[in-house]
Design a protein around this motif. Structure first.
Motif: not given
Length: 212
Positions: A84-94, A196-209
């Motif tokens: 999930l995190s890789a997908m969002i980061i890749n999409a954001t970079r794109y 990278q800041d976005l990646a950190t926030k996504l990891k927090l969300v991911e751990s909750g779900f």
């Protein structure tokens, strides 16, 4: 009966290019058809011949800008991601790469989303339709990765997609403000701190779900 002369594709393309750029820079109301005609090196009368009025020209500019992105979009950026995190980061970079490649088109569409209440009714309707289509496309692109996740009791894929949408939409606006304040940025690498800041926030969300 007067025979209608065929349109000149090169002139029409110049009109749309000028319209996209000027509407993106100045907004709908401050932009005058005279400016667009001058930048496209055509007469004002020819602009009206091709697009009838300013409202139709703006709608055509929105449509052309949106179609540009729909034509070049690479779906594998989302669907070939490992998690999930890789997908969002890749999409954001794109998305940032696309913005740097097509700045006028991107700015026009973003401005239309933000200020849609100030637009003519036809453009408001198009923006709403485009918003729904883009939301549906994003959900479609994310589905293969989300389907592989294991959720904690009480959490669902729909919940996750909704929260991710809130976060990514917020970051898109943050990125727009940053790029507007730093016009010298031309490479995706220059945006890495925000990514990278976005990646950190996504990891927090991911751990909750997601079950660890």
């Amino acid at each position: 009966m007067t025979k209608r002369l065929p349109e000149d594709p090169a002139k029409k393309a110049r009109m749309l290019t000028a319209a996209i750029q000027l509407f993106a820079e100045q907004g709908y109301e401050p932009t005058h058809v005279d400016q667009i005609a001058q930048q496209a090196a055509v007469s004002k009368g020819l602009v009206f011949k091709y697009f009838t009025n300013k409202e139709q020209l703006y709608l055509a500019a929105l449509t052309a800008a949106n179609q540009q992105f729909m034509t070049v979009i690479d779906r594998t950026v989302w669907q070939n991601s490992a998690d999930l995190s890789a997908m969002i980061i890749n999409a954001t970079r794109y998305k940032i790469q696309l913005q740097l490649q097509f700045p006028a088109e991107f700015n026009l569409l973003m401005t239309a989303f933000v200020h849609q209440q100030q637009l003519p009714a036809s453009s408001q309707a198009y923006v709403q339709k485009m918003f729904v289509a883009n939301h549906d496309l994003t959900s479609e692109l994310m589905t293969p990765v989300v389907a592989l996740l294991q959720f904690k009791p009480g959490a669902t894929a729909a919940d996750l997609l909704e929260v991710i949408g809130y976060i990514t939409n917020g970051y898109i606006h943050k990125i727009q403000r940053y790029l507007a304040a730093h016009p010298e940025i031309t490479k995706i690498e220059q945006m890495e701190p925000l990514i990278q800041d976005l990646a950190t926030k996504l990891k927090l969300v991911e751990s909750g779900f997601i079950q660890g």
